[in-house]
Design a protein around this motif. Structure first.
Motif, PDB file in Angstrom:
ATOM      1  N   ALA A 139      30.429  42.137  41.328  1.00 58.58           N
ATOM      2  CA  ALA A 139      29.907  40.885  41.885  1.00 58.58           C
ATOM      3  C   ALA A 139      30.611  40.555  43.190  1.00 58.58           C
ATOM      4  O   ALA A 139      31.833  40.724  43.332  1.00 58.58           O
ATOM      5  CB  ALA A 139      30.099  39.754  40.872  1.00 58.58           C
ATOM      6  N   ASP A 140      29.824  40.121  44.158  1.00 58.12           N
ATOM      7  CA  ASP A 140      30.324  39.688  45.476  1.00 58.12           C
ATOM      8  C   ASP A 140      30.869  40.831  46.325  1.00 58.12           C
ATOM      9  O   ASP A 140      31.495  40.587  47.361  1.00 58.12           O
ATOM     10  CB  ASP A 140      31.416  38.604  45.329  1.00 58.12           C
ATOM     11  CG  ASP A 140      30.911  37.384  44.571  1.00 58.12           C
ATOM     12  OD1 ASP A 140      29.734  37.017  44.761  1.00 58.12           O
ATOM     13  OD2 ASP A 140      31.689  36.829  43.783  1.00 58.12           O
ATOM     14  N   LYS A 141      30.658  42.082  45.896  1.00 57.90           N
ATOM     15  CA  LYS A 141      31.074  43.220  46.712  1.00 57.90           C
ATOM     16  C   LYS A 141      29.868  43.821  47.415  1.00 57.90           C
ATOM     17  O   LYS A 141      28.771  43.879  46.863  1.00 57.90           O
ATOM     18  CB  LYS A 141      31.778  44.275  45.858  1.00 57.90           C
ATOM     19  CG  LYS A 141      33.135  43.827  45.323  1.00 57.90           C
ATOM     20  CD  LYS A 141      33.846  44.965  44.634  1.00 57.90           C
ATOM     21  CE  LYS A 141      35.272  44.584  44.258  1.00 57.90           C
ATOM     22  NZ  LYS A 141      35.326  43.493  43.294  1.00 57.90           N
ATOM     23  N   SER A 142      30.072  44.298  48.615  1.00 59.52           N
ATOM     24  CA  SER A 142      28.987  44.907  49.381  1.00 59.52           C
ATOM     25  C   SER A 142      28.807  46.355  48.961  1.00 59.52           C
ATOM     26  O   SER A 142      29.729  46.980  48.401  1.00 59.52           O
ATOM     27  CB  SER A 142      29.311  44.854  50.876  1.00 59.52           C
ATOM     28  OG  SER A 142      30.392  45.727  51.171  1.00 59.52           O
ATOM     29  N   THR A 162      32.848  55.200  33.224  1.00 59.84           N
ATOM     30  CA  THR A 162      33.139  54.527  34.481  1.00 59.84           C
ATOM     31  C   THR A 162      34.308  53.550  34.298  1.00 59.84           C
ATOM     32  O   THR A 162      34.708  53.265  33.167  1.00 59.84           O
ATOM     33  CB  THR A 162      31.887  53.790  34.961  1.00 59.84           C
ATOM     34  OG1 THR A 162      31.309  53.069  33.843  1.00 59.84           O
ATOM     35  CG2 THR A 162      30.854  54.773  35.502  1.00 59.84           C
ATOM     36  N   PRO A 163      34.845  52.996  35.388  1.00 60.81           N
ATOM     37  CA  PRO A 163      36.031  52.129  35.240  1.00 60.81           C
ATOM     38  C   PRO A 163      35.781  50.879  34.408  1.00 60.81           C
ATOM     39  O   PRO A 163      36.690  50.397  33.711  1.00 60.81           O
ATOM     40  CB  PRO A 163      36.392  51.770  36.688  1.00 60.81           C
ATOM     41  CG  PRO A 163      35.197  52.088  37.504  1.00 60.81           C
ATOM     42  CD  PRO A 163      34.525  53.225  36.808  1.00 60.81           C
ATOM     43  N   ASP A 164      34.555  50.352  34.438  1.00 59.03           N
ATOM     44  CA  ASP A 164      34.251  49.144  33.681  1.00 59.03           C
ATOM     45  C   ASP A 164      34.273  49.374  32.173  1.00 59.03           C
ATOM     46  O   ASP A 164      34.301  48.405  31.404  1.00 59.03           O
ATOM     47  CB  ASP A 164      32.892  48.568  34.107  1.00 59.03           C
ATOM     48  CG  ASP A 164      31.842  49.630  34.334  1.00 59.03           C
ATOM     49  OD1 ASP A 164      32.125  50.627  35.000  1.00 59.03           O
ATOM     50  OD2 ASP A 164      30.706  49.470  33.847  1.00 59.03           O
ATOM     51  N   PHE A 195      28.292  45.582  31.494  1.00 60.99           N
ATOM     52  CA  PHE A 195      29.695  45.950  31.608  1.00 60.99           C
ATOM     53  C   PHE A 195      30.232  45.784  33.038  1.00 60.99           C
ATOM     54  O   PHE A 195      31.389  45.426  33.227  1.00 60.99           O
ATOM     55  CB  PHE A 195      29.896  47.403  31.172  1.00 60.99           C
ATOM     56  CG  PHE A 195      29.493  47.682  29.757  1.00 60.99           C
ATOM     57  CD1 PHE A 195      30.192  47.140  28.693  1.00 60.99           C
ATOM     58  CD2 PHE A 195      28.398  48.500  29.477  1.00 60.99           C
ATOM     59  CE1 PHE A 195      29.812  47.391  27.378  1.00 60.99           C
ATOM     60  CE2 PHE A 195      28.013  48.767  28.172  1.00 60.99           C
ATOM     61  CZ  PHE A 195      28.721  48.204  27.115  1.00 60.99           C
ATOM     62  N   SER A 196      29.400  46.073  34.026  1.00 59.86           N
ATOM     63  CA  SER A 196      29.910  46.216  35.390  1.00 59.86           C
ATOM     64  C   SER A 196      29.827  44.969  36.253  1.00 59.86           C
ATOM     65  O   SER A 196      30.501  44.900  37.283  1.00 59.86           O
ATOM     66  CB  SER A 196      29.152  47.337  36.107  1.00 59.86           C
ATOM     67  OG  SER A 196      27.786  46.995  36.283  1.00 59.86           O
ATOM     68  N   ALA A 197      29.019  43.988  35.870  1.00 55.54           N
ATOM     69  CA  ALA A 197      28.800  42.839  36.757  1.00 55.54           C
ATOM     70  C   ALA A 197      30.104  42.195  37.241  1.00 55.54           C
ATOM     71  O   ALA A 197      30.247  41.911  38.444  1.00 55.54           O
ATOM     72  CB  ALA A 197      27.888  41.813  36.085  1.00 55.54           C
ATOM     73  N   THR A 209      19.059  44.813  37.893  1.00 63.06           N
ATOM     74  CA  THR A 209      19.622  43.522  38.286  1.00 63.06           C
ATOM     75  C   THR A 209      20.123  43.598  39.728  1.00 63.06           C
ATOM     76  O   THR A 209      20.234  44.680  40.327  1.00 63.06           O
ATOM     77  CB  THR A 209      20.783  43.132  37.372  1.00 63.06           C
ATOM     78  OG1 THR A 209      21.893  44.003  37.632  1.00 63.06           O
ATOM     79  CG2 THR A 209      20.380  43.217  35.905  1.00 63.06           C
ATOM     80  N   SER A 210      20.474  42.453  40.273  1.00 64.74           N
ATOM     81  CA  SER A 210      20.935  42.418  41.662  1.00 64.74           C
ATOM     82  C   SER A 210      22.210  43.223  41.850  1.00 64.74           C
ATOM     83  O   SER A 210      22.362  43.944  42.850  1.00 64.74           O
ATOM     84  CB  SER A 210      21.148  40.974  42.104  1.00 64.74           C
ATOM     85  OG  SER A 210      22.097  40.317  41.269  1.00 64.74           O
ATOM     86  N   THR A 211      23.137  43.160  40.881  1.00 63.45           N
ATOM     87  CA  THR A 211      24.366  43.939  41.028  1.00 63.45           C
ATOM     88  C   THR A 211      24.101  45.430  40.839  1.00 63.45           C
ATOM     89  O   THR A 211      24.728  46.270  41.497  1.00 63.45           O
ATOM     90  CB  THR A 211      25.444  43.471  40.042  1.00 63.45           C
ATOM     91  OG1 THR A 211      24.947  43.553  38.699  1.00 63.45           O
ATOM     92  CG2 THR A 211      25.872  42.047  40.341  1.00 63.45           C
ATOM     93  N   GLU A 212      23.176  45.767  39.947  1.00 63.86           N
ATOM     94  CA  GLU A 212      22.829  47.177  39.759  1.00 63.86           C
ATOM     95  C   GLU A 212      22.177  47.752  41.018  1.00 63.86           C
ATOM     96  O   GLU A 212      22.412  48.920  41.366  1.00 63.86           O
ATOM     97  CB  GLU A 212      21.902  47.324  38.553  1.00 63.86           C
ATOM     98  CG  GLU A 212      22.617  47.068  37.230  1.00 63.86           C
ATOM     99  CD  GLU A 212      21.667  46.826  36.067  1.00 63.86           C
ATOM    100  OE1 GLU A 212      22.153  46.787  34.915  1.00 63.86           O
ATOM    101  OE2 GLU A 212      20.448  46.674  36.299  1.00 63.86           O
ATOM    102  N   ALA A 213      21.379  46.955  41.717  1.00 67.06           N
ATOM    103  CA  ALA A 213      20.767  47.415  42.967  1.00 67.06           C
ATOM    104  C   ALA A 213      21.835  47.695  44.016  1.00 67.06           C
ATOM    105  O   ALA A 213      21.736  48.667  44.781  1.00 67.06           O
ATOM    106  CB  ALA A 213      19.781  46.368  43.476  1.00 67.06           C
ATOM    107  N   VAL A 214      22.862  46.863  44.047  1.00 67.99           N
ATOM    108  CA  VAL A 214      23.965  47.099  44.993  1.00 67.99           C
ATOM    109  C   VAL A 214      24.677  48.416  44.665  1.00 67.99           C
ATOM    110  O   VAL A 214      25.017  49.200  45.557  1.00 67.99           O
ATOM    111  CB  VAL A 214      24.951  45.908  44.974  1.00 67.99           C
ATOM    112  CG1 VAL A 214      26.202  46.232  45.775  1.00 67.99           C
ATOM    113  CG2 VAL A 214      24.278  44.659  45.530  1.00 67.99           C
ATOM    114  N   VAL A 215      24.883  48.682  43.369  1.00 72.38           N
ATOM    115  CA  VAL A 215      25.541  49.933  42.970  1.00 72.38           C
ATOM    116  C   VAL A 215      24.672  51.137  43.326  1.00 72.38           C
ATOM    117  O   VAL A 215      25.183  52.168  43.786  1.00 72.38           O
ATOM    118  CB  VAL A 215      25.876  49.911  41.465  1.00 72.38           C
ATOM    119  CG1 VAL A 215      26.369  51.285  40.999  1.00 72.38           C
ATOM    120  CG2 VAL A 215      26.933  48.857  41.167  1.00 72.38           C
TER     121      VAL A 215
END
Length: 310
Positions: A106-109, A68-70, A100-102, A145-151
């Motif tokens: 972060a802060d993206k919908s 992935t890009p991260d 790696f991705s946070a 995590t919260s960011t993983e849930a968004v992904v």
């Protein structure tokens, strides 16, 4: 009409052939990871070409490249590897675990992230015309995590817009059922989901519960005896077959370190030939019919990776 999207263009699923479902061929992780763990860096296109050439000589035809890009994905290098070797490579959009991705998400919908995924799938990655063919979402050890849930939500949105399949990273096999619950609640059919690294958590009740949801099952740490013996992997595969889940199993080795590749120097291994030259024969010796092994390596990947016109 169905097709599989590779870095050199779309191919008929019937032409895909023997496929590894979760590998890494080239990536350049950012700091501090590159310095902290220099083995976790596949930075030589020539070595990748040698390794993929050996994979082809062993009978391999296609590789799903899950960078992935991260972690420093490079679509043009992937296309160069594919063009040089003749092996189909399916590139990935989406993100790795939060470690790696946070900073990237972060802060993206979910909608913003999904737009980027859809662009990678439909137009091209990083302003190139190399398109991704699969979506990646991930979780951490024993948590999403919260960011993983968004992904995960973004991956579902991108799937619903394109029909592209979703392949996941689980840390040591944990959180598989939670990933499935999240994705299916967002409208992703189970048969469009592949849960990765399940052979890091080789517990029969756990694997059977996952299998009963209808998702695909990634046994993609083959040859990594530091996590579990291949004997135990084979025992769990036989159990899944006995319970009617042969059409859901797919194989790979996830060789994302220089020390796993003979192409990086003498004494390295097991390399991309290990499954085809060693593990397959063990499956057959253990009484698994060759036609079922063919399902793991050819039929199941082709069915999962195929997009259908929306």
């Amino acid at each position: 009409m169905a097709w599989i999207r590779t870095v050199r263009g779309d191919v008929d699923p019937r032409d895909l052939g023997i496929t590894y479902m979760h590998e890494h061929l080239y990536f350049l992780p950012p700091e501090p990871f590159a310095t902290q763990d220099p083995d976790l860096r596949l930075d030589d296109p020539g070595a990748a070409i040698r390794e993929v050439t050996w994979f082809k000589k062993a009978g391999g035809s296609a590789i799903v490249e899950m960078t992935t890009p991260d972690l420093g994905r490079d679509p043009l290098v992937l296309r160069r590897i594919s063009e040089t070797t003749g092996v189909h490579i399916i590139a990935t959009t989406g993100y790795n675990k939060a470690k790696f991705s946070a900073p990237w998400v972060a802060d993206k919908s979910p909608e913003t992230l999904a737009e980027g995924m859809i662009r990678d799938l439909i137009r091209g990655i990083d302003n190139t015309d190399v398109r991704a063919g699969v979506i990646k979402a991930s979780s951490s050890l024993n948590e999403i995590t919260s960011t993983e849930a968004v992904v995960l939500t973004a991956a579902a949105l991108a799937h619903r817009a394109t029909g592209a399949p979703i392949s996941t990273h689980t840390e040591a096999g944990t959180m598989a059922l939670e990933q499935i619950q999240h994705l299916t609640a967002e409208g992703v059919p189970p048969h469009r989901i592949l849960i990765g690294h399940l052979d890091r958590k080789l517990e029969s009740d756990y694997l059977l519960a996952i299998a009963r949801t209808g998702v695909y099952l990634g046994f993609d740490q083959i040859g990594k005896e530091k996590y579990a013996s291949d004997n135990l992997r084979i025992d769990m595969i036989k159990l899944l077959i006995a319970n009617g889940h042969a059409d859901q199993i797919m194989l790979s080795a996830d060789l994302a370190r220089k020390s796993y590749w003979p192409s990086f120097g003498f004494g390295k291994g097991p390399g991309l030939t290990f499954i085809l030259w060693r593990f397959v024969s063990r499956l057959i010796e253990e009484g698994i019919d060759k036609t079922i092994v063919q399902r793991f390596l050819v039929e199941n990947p082709a069915r999962f990776l195929a997009w259908v016109e929306k």
